[in-house]
Design an enzyme around this catalytic site. Structure first.
Site, short mmCIF file in Angstrom:
data_model
loop_
_atom_site.label_atom_id
_atom_site.label_comp_id
_atom_site.label_asym_id
_atom_site.label_seq_id
_atom_site.Cartn_x
_atom_site.Cartn_y
_atom_site.Cartn_z
N ASP A 12 6.77 -3.03 -0.26
CA ASP A 12 5.49 -2.41 -0.62
C ASP A 12 5.17 -2.60 -2.10
O ASP A 12 4.02 -2.65 -2.48
CB ASP A 12 5.54 -0.91 -0.29
N LYS B 297 -1.58 3.63 12.02
CA LYS B 297 -1.36 2.37 11.28
C LYS B 297 -2.22 1.25 11.84
O LYS B 297 -2.77 0.44 11.09
CB LYS B 297 0.13 1.99 11.34
N PRO C 285 0.33 -7.13 -2.15
CA PRO C 285 -0.80 -7.31 -1.23
C PRO C 285 -0.36 -6.97 0.18
O PRO C 285 0.80 -7.21 0.56
CB PRO C 285 -1.12 -8.81 -1.35
N LYS D 167 -4.76 -0.76 9.44
CA LYS D 167 -4.61 -2.20 9.18
C LYS D 167 -5.79 -2.98 9.76
O LYS D 167 -5.95 -4.15 9.45
CB LYS D 167 -3.32 -2.71 9.82
N LYS E 223 19.17 -12.25 -17.34
CA LYS E 223 19.95 -11.21 -16.65
C LYS E 223 20.08 -9.98 -17.56
O LYS E 223 20.45 -10.13 -18.73
CB LYS E 223 21.33 -11.78 -16.31
N ASN F 196 15.29 -5.40 1.70
CA ASN F 196 15.50 -4.38 2.74
C ASN F 196 16.40 -4.95 3.83
O ASN F 196 16.83 -6.10 3.75
CB ASN F 196 14.16 -3.89 3.29
N PHE G 296 3.47 -5.02 13.26
CA PHE G 296 4.66 -4.30 13.68
C PHE G 296 4.76 -3.05 12.82
O PHE G 296 4.35 -3.06 11.66
CB PHE G 296 5.92 -5.17 13.48
O1 C5P Z 1 2.44 -0.49 6.15
P1 C5P Z 1 3.66 -0.99 6.85
O2 C5P Z 1 4.56 -1.81 5.95
O3 C5P Z 1 4.42 0.03 7.60
O4 C5P Z 1 3.06 -1.99 7.94
C1 C5P Z 1 3.86 -2.80 8.73
C2 C5P Z 1 3.07 -3.98 9.22
O5 C5P Z 1 2.26 -4.54 8.19
C3 C5P Z 1 3.97 -5.12 9.63
O6 C5P Z 1 3.31 -5.87 10.60
C4 C5P Z 1 4.13 -5.89 8.33
O7 C5P Z 1 4.52 -7.23 8.56
C5 C5P Z 1 2.76 -5.78 7.76
N1 C5P Z 1 2.72 -5.75 6.29
C6 C5P Z 1 2.16 -6.81 5.60
N2 C5P Z 1 2.10 -6.77 4.24
C7 C5P Z 1 2.55 -5.73 3.56
C8 C5P Z 1 3.13 -4.63 4.23
C9 C5P Z 1 3.21 -4.69 5.61
O8 C5P Z 1 1.75 -7.79 6.23
N3 C5P Z 1 2.49 -5.71 2.24
#
Ligand code: C5P
Length: 404
Positions: free
Chosen positions: A279, A339, A307, A343, A289, A209, A325
């Protein structure tokens, strides 16, 4: 700017590294400081006062009998005005004078007359640096509360290699910024994730990304300036490691998760998840390749969820204080709060994700159980500093913080 309103007396003593002091003066000014240069007679043999006068737009003082100061007490006037005196380069001779309180020229006299902190950046030949008398002087200066910056190890102008090189101009500015930062997180262990992750499709292709890592690196840097012991777990980015920060490079979300859990064990006080973690991972990534003519048709990728590092750390039995974040494109407040709850973290930092990628500035909104607090638009470094102060306040860690 990070050294705004700081008045630095830059003392330059006689050594070949004096040529680097010109760049140092420039970088200090660029960081917002005002710079008053004072040179020894020997320093003026290496670089002329005119160079520093032109760079700092101030007269340069070299002589204790200089009558340009009204009351003829240059040593008092100059040291009284300073927030800090930085001697760079500090020669072996000058360290000896400082350690013994000698006052036989303007610079040594104003160091003795000072009330402000004194920082010295030694620069000399490797043999001189390891000389017993020099080491004795250095130890005594440390005991006297003088801050030693460096020296670094490496190639020297004399052709030898080893400790004795003066730190580079930007490294010295960085040390000065850290020096002036209140030690709100002294003794705390902080883990920060930063940057993107990369999920391979085959050995040369992958899914990533647009995260640059700048915000996470700024947060790691600000934590270390605040006195924390910082471990940075970084996805692929070419950013330089902030001074004093331990860095572990990873590629995939899985690796980032493992490295983060290892960094959080056995004890961690604060975890700040700034990384933009993928994700999904590709479950049918190819070992070889993928070749267009071999695949025949468009390749089909299969995915599995990665995870959630933040949620995993927040659910640990002895979880650190966790900060997430969130990059949102609309309704920052509502989506951010949802969120934060999902979390299971006390503090969430929301920003308009796609607009911040790669930029040096950002606009943040803090969301906790009490509501929201906008931090406005500023440089990522400035926002990181404010965020660290907010975290320190929330964990009750900033009472003893002192600013020089
Ligand atoms: O769910 P989302 O990706 O929007 O969440 C963002 C937050 O969760 C950020 O702090 C990111 O570093 C953390 N995150 C994580 N592991 C993931 C996805 C997001 O620690 N797999």
């Amino acid at each position: 700017m990070e050294l705004d309103k700081r008045h630095i007396v830059l003392g330059v003593t006689g050594g070949i590294a004096a040529y680097k002091a010109a760049e140092l003066a420039r970088e200090l000014l660029r960081a917002g400081a005002t710079v008053q240069v004072v040179m020894t007679q020997a320093a003026a043999r290496f670089v002329t006062p005119v160079t520093f006068q032109a760079l700092t737009a101030r007269p340069v003082f070299c002589d204790q009998w200089d009558d340009r100061v009204g009351n003829n007490m240059a040593h008092i006037e100059l040291s009284r005005a300073a927030d800090a005196i930085l001697i760079a380069p500090a020669s072996a001779d000058f360290l000896g004078k400082l350690a013994n309180g000698l006052c036989d020229d303007l610079l040594s006299t104003l160091c003795v007359a000072r009330e402000c902190p004194l920082l010295v950046a030694p620069a000399m030949n490797v043999q001189m640096w390891s000389n017993a008398a020099v080491q004795r002087n250095v130890a005594r200066l440390r005991d006297d509360g003088v801050t030693l910056l460096g020296p670094a190890s490496g190639d020297q102008a004399c052709g030898e290699t080893g400790p004795g090189r003066m730190l580079e101009a930007l490294e010295l500015v960085e040390e000065l910024v850290a020096f002036f930062t209140p030690k709100r997180l002294a003794g705390r262990r902080v883990v920060v994730t930063a940057g993107p992750t990369y999920e391979p499709i085959d050995p040369v292709r992958g899914i990533t990304n647009r995260s640059s890592g700048k915000m996470g690196f700024a947060v790691a840097r600000a934590c270390r300036h605040a006195g924390a012991q910082v471990q940075l777990v970084a996805g692929p980015t070419a950013l330089p490691t902030p001074a004093g920060v331990t860095r572990r490079d990873v590629l995939t979300a899985r690796e980032m998760c493992d490295a983060t859990l290892a960094a959080c064990a056995p004890a961690c006080d604060v975890f700040i998840a700034v990384a933009a973690v993928a994700d999904w991972q590709v479950t049918n990534a190819s070992e070889r390749k993928l070749k267009k003519d071999e695949v025949g048709t468009t390749p089909e990728l299969a995915f599995a969820e990665n995870p959630d590092i933040l949620r995993t750390v927040a659910a640990l039995p002895e979880a650190p204080y966790c900060v997430g974040f969130a990059a949102e494109s609309e309704d920052l407040q509502r989506n951010g709060e949802a969120k934060r709850r999902r979390k299971g973290v006390p503090l969430l930092v929301a920003n308009i994700g796609h607009q911040t990628f790669g930029r040096d500035d950002n606009e943040l909104l803090l969301i906790d159980e009490h509501g929201t607090q906008p931090l406005g638009r500023a440089s990522k470094d400035a926002l990181a500093r404010t965020l660290v102060a907010e975290i320190a306040r929330r964990i009750g860690a900033d009472e003893s913080a002192s600013t020089p």
